[in-house]
Structures are given as structure tokens and as C-alpha cells.
Design an enzyme around this catalytic site. Structure first.
Site: not given
Length: 482
Positions: A126, A156, A233
Site C-alpha cells: 500500500h 501487503d 508503514s
């Protein structure tokens, strides 16, 4: 004489008794002192004593931070988007032709972890999804443009690469070996604050239902209470030896910022995904072919199960690996390759480490007896063939990029064929109002199975009718001329 001898004997006997009594009482007093003052005795040790660390350095994370901070990078992304403006014929009548499209640039930020000295970097899918440009900034402020090697929405995880040598990189740890309560560090770039290190403990393992927007997620997250915020992230979850044990991915939050819990993809999953991307350009996904569920006390009582461990098999895929190997409905899977299984997420994590064609030993509990079943894993369409990398085809005339759909994606969408519009630039397609993410199933009533097939059709002139759907379920059709 008899009286004198008797007196001497009595005196000596009394002295011996008195001396023995003194020694006995003194001994008891010494024992009492020893028990009430254990710090005076070398027999007693503090339970957290370590011969290699002094009391002042038990929670010293400087070594782990120094080993990891230079291997974590700042990732900046840029993506261009096209908006179709509303058409006003009256405005064109009075003011001439109006602009019908508007292009805007969106910027994003995240983190990544260098895993090899020649520039391979792991991050989240993402973080880089939909990006037109990916910029990597090292801890020493050197800047590079990166290319995407592969990306996997199910875990992911994404792999990118920069052209450089002799880079500092982080060694893999073993996520199977981490324990609840163990100290960890989260290293990343929250809120564009470069090279930030926070500390916490492992709060839980095997967490799922985190990637809710994914049709077929592979989830067995490590949960920590190390502070993780937007920008973290793709960053590193590190043990006290400075080894990578996870990729920070998500947080539990009502306001978008850290509220106490964060989640990381276990590094043992990351290793397999990265290996596939380097070798094949895409992830080789294996399936065991079972429908399973967790076991609780009520379920065990209803099914007359004598244990709460393992996962219950309540269905089999026709022609799948489990059915072919002899696993039966009602079996309880207790381990994969001698690694204990206690939840659906743990089984998914173990199976995700293998490729189609790999043979594994599955222990099941059947009629209260343990049975070992050898299973050859297969793909979603029940073959042992490895899949090829999906192609992205660019068309200059249409101003778009198209990507083939994997078997996993087709199955999740419950369709037989289709090609995704990955990106739209100014051009013929953008003028129709079609949006990125649209799945093209037919062109001029003919099924589209690949982006190459679609490109060949679009190179011909004449009227074009495109049919398909968006992932929210809305069906649509668009027509234009070439």
C-alpha cells in the site's frame, strides 16, 4: 573417695551437656540469620541475573538501533491522476470549448528496509501501489529512484530496488521464535520524521482481520505496543539483536494515529514473498484446499472433540490437495511440518511459506488418534504449475496501462476473465470517464483474457465498445472511436 569421684563425674557430664546445648542453640541462631538475610549468601540469585549484562544495561537498545537505523529508508511516492470535469454545453456555446479533464499529483510517504547490499528494499504494497515515481532517501540523505520488482496485495508486501552497491542492510531474524513479552523496536519515518526508533513489547501473535479491504488476505500479524504512526508503514520491526522480525504495516486506531497497538507482517512470510518476487517476478501461492474454522469450547462440545487445539476441517475443495491426500471432513489439523497449529491464521501463515508442488506433512486428529498425511500443495485451479508474472501493457493512443489478473484475483471476483486498467493518463480512455481499477471483461462482445490480447484489438481502427465492472460491483460500458 566415692563421693569425690561421683562429684567429678557429674560435673564433667554436666559440662558436656551444657557445651552440646550451646552448640545446638548457636547453630539454630546461625541458620535463622542465614534465612532472614539471603543477600549475605551466595546461594540465592536474582532470577533475572545475567553474567553478560550489568543491572544498568538490561534494557539498553542502542546496539539494536545502531544496527537497524541505517538500513531503514524513507520512501516518497508521486502519482498522477486524471479527473473528468462535468460537461456544460451552454458554457461551450457562449465561451467556447471548455477543459474537460483535470490532472493532479498525489504524494505519499512511507518506509522501507534494505535487505541486501545491492539495493533490494522491502516495503508495504500500500506504500507504493499506484505510484508513477518512487524516491528512496537513505539515512545518510543519498537519494535514488526505485523500480518495482514485485508487489503482493494478499500479504501487503512489496519489493523495490535501487541501483547502488555496498549498502547497509538488515539481517533476517526468525519470527517463529519471537515470544509474547519480548522487547522490540519499530524503526521508520512517521510524519516524515526520518530515522525514528520506538520501543515496545510483543503483545500478541497470529492476529488477523487487519487487511479488511483485501479479498483474500494472508494474515498472521505480530502485534506490538511500539509506537507506529503514518509514515512507519514498510519500516522494520527489530529484535534486541538488531535482526528484522517483521514489516510494520497497520495500526489499530479510531483517528488514524497511534493508539496503543500496531501490527507487522512476520519476517518468515516476507522472506518467502521476496524470494518469489526475485525469482519469478510474482508470488507463487500454494493452497491446501480446505475450508476450516477455529475451535472453541462450545464448538468442541457440539462436535464431541476432546481438545481445543488445532483447526477444524468442515469442507474440502473438489480435486484439491487435501482431498487428493486423504484429509477428511471432521479432521482437526494440529500441525504442519511439526509446527503446531492452533488457529486459522497460523495455518495460513504456514501454508503461505510454500509453493505449488511442495510436499508437506500434515498431522490431523481423526477419531481421537493422530494421523500424518503427506500433502502435495496445488494452485487455486488445482495444478502444481508455477505462475508467470502478470504483464503490464502500455498504450500511447489510449493513454492507459493494463494489467493481467492472477488466478487468485479472478477467483476472488468470481469471474472467468478480465484485464485491469492499472493507470489512466490523458487520452481516449480518460475522455470516456472510465476510472483506474475498472475490470475489462469484453471488447466488442469478445472476452478479454490478457492485456496483450486487448492491446492487439485496440490497435485496430473503428468504434470500440468496452464492457466490465468496478470492484465495488458496479457494471459499466464505455464506447469511443479509434
Amino acid at each position: 573417695m566415692k563421693k569425690i569421684v561421683s562429684s567429678i563425674f557429674v560435673a564433667c557430664f554436666g559440662g558436656v551437656i551444657a557445651l552440646a546445648g550451646y552448640q545446638f542453640l548457636n547453630g539454630k541462631k546461625g541458620t535463622a540469620n542465614q534465612l532472614t538475610n539471603p543477600q549475605n549468601s551466595s546461594v540465592y540469585k536474582l532470577v533475572n541475573y545475567s553474567g553478560s549484562a550489568s543491572a544498568g544495561t538490561m534494557n539498553d537498545f542502542t546496539m539494536a538501533a545502531e544496527k537497524s537505523v541505517n538500513a531503514v529508508v524513507h520512501i516518497k511516492t508521486v502519482s498522477e491522476h486524471v479527473n473528468n470535469l462535468s460537461y456544460d454545453p451552454f458554457a461551450e456555446l457562449f465561451f467556447g470549448q471548455q477543459k474537460r479533464q483535470q490532472t493532479y499529483v498525489q504524494q505519499g510517504s512511507g518506509s522501507g528496509v534494505i535487505i541486501s547490499e545491492d539495493g533490494y528494499i522491502v516495503t508495504n504494497n500500500h506504500v507504493i501501489s499506484g505510484s508513477d515515481k518512487i524516491e528512496v532517501v537513505l539515512n545518510d540523505r543519498r537519494t535514488y529512484e526505485a523500480e518495482i520488482i514485485g508487489a503482493d496485495a494478499s500479504t501487503d508486501v512489496a519489493l523495490i530496488k535501487i541501483k547502488e552497491k555496498n549498502l547497509p542492510f538488515m539481517a533476517y531474524g526468525n519470527s517463529d521464535g519471537v515470544r509474547v513479552g519480548e522487547w522490540v523496536l519499530a524503526v521508520g519515518n512517521p510524519f516524515n520524521l526520518n530515522s525514528t526508533v520506538t520501543a515496545g513489547i510483543i503483545s500478541a501473535k497470529g492476529r488477523n482481520n487487519i487487511l479488511n479491504g483485501n479479498k483474500r488476505p494472508i494474515e498472521s500479524f505480530i502485534q506490538t505496543d511500539a509506537a507506529v504512526n503514518p509514515g512507519n508503514s514498510g519500516g522494520a520491526l527489530v529484535n534486541t539483536d538488531g535482526e528484522l522480525i517483521g514489516i510494520n504495516t497497520a495500526i489499530a486506531s479510531n483517528n488514524g494515529s497511534y493508539q496503543g497497538y500496531s501490527f507487522a507482517v512476520p519476517v518468515n512470510i516476507v522472506k518467502k514473498v521476496v524470494s518469489d518476487m526475485v525469482e519469478f517476478g510474482t508470488v507463487q501461492r500454494a493452497y491446501i484446499g480446505v475450508s476450516i474454522q477455529d475451535i472453541d469450547a462450545k464448538f468442541a462440545a457440539d462436535r464431541k472433540l476432546k481438545q481445543l487445539t488445532g483447526v477444524y476441517v468442515n469442507g474440502l475443495t473438489s480435486g484439491g490437495s487435501a482431498e487428493e491426500a486423504g484429509i477428511e471432513e471432521g479432521d482437526v489439523i494440529t500441525s504442519i511440518q511439526d509446527i503446531a497449529i492452533s488457529s486459522v491464521s497460523e495455518l495460513q501463515e504456514q501454508i503461505s511459506r510454500y509453493r505449488p508442488g511442495d510436499k508437506i506433512n500434515v498431522n490431523v486428529m481423526r477419531n481421537n488418534k493422530t494421523v500424518t498425511v503427506p500433502v502435495v500443495l496445488k494452485t487455486l485451479n488445482n495444478t502444481t504449475n508455477l505462475v508467470k508474472k502478470t504483464e503490464i501493457v502500455k498504450t500511447n493512443i489510449l493513454g492507459a496501462e493494463f494489467q493481467d489478473l492472477s488466478l487468485d484475483e479472478l477467483e476472488a471476483m468470481k469471474v472467468e476473465n478480465g484485464v485491469r486498467i492499472q493507470k489512466i493518463n490523458p487520452g481516449k480512455l480518460a475522455q470516456t470517464g472510465i476510472q483506474p481499477g475498472f475490470i475489462i471483461t469484453h471488447i466488442d462482445k469478445k472476452k478479454m483474457n490478457s492485456s496483450v490480447q486487448m492491446k492487439e484489438r485496440l490497435e485496430k481502427s473503428g468504434p470500440i465498445l468496452i464492457e466490465g465492472f468496478y470492484t465495488n460491483g458496479m457494471r459499466a460500458s464505455y464506447s469511443f472511436s479509434l
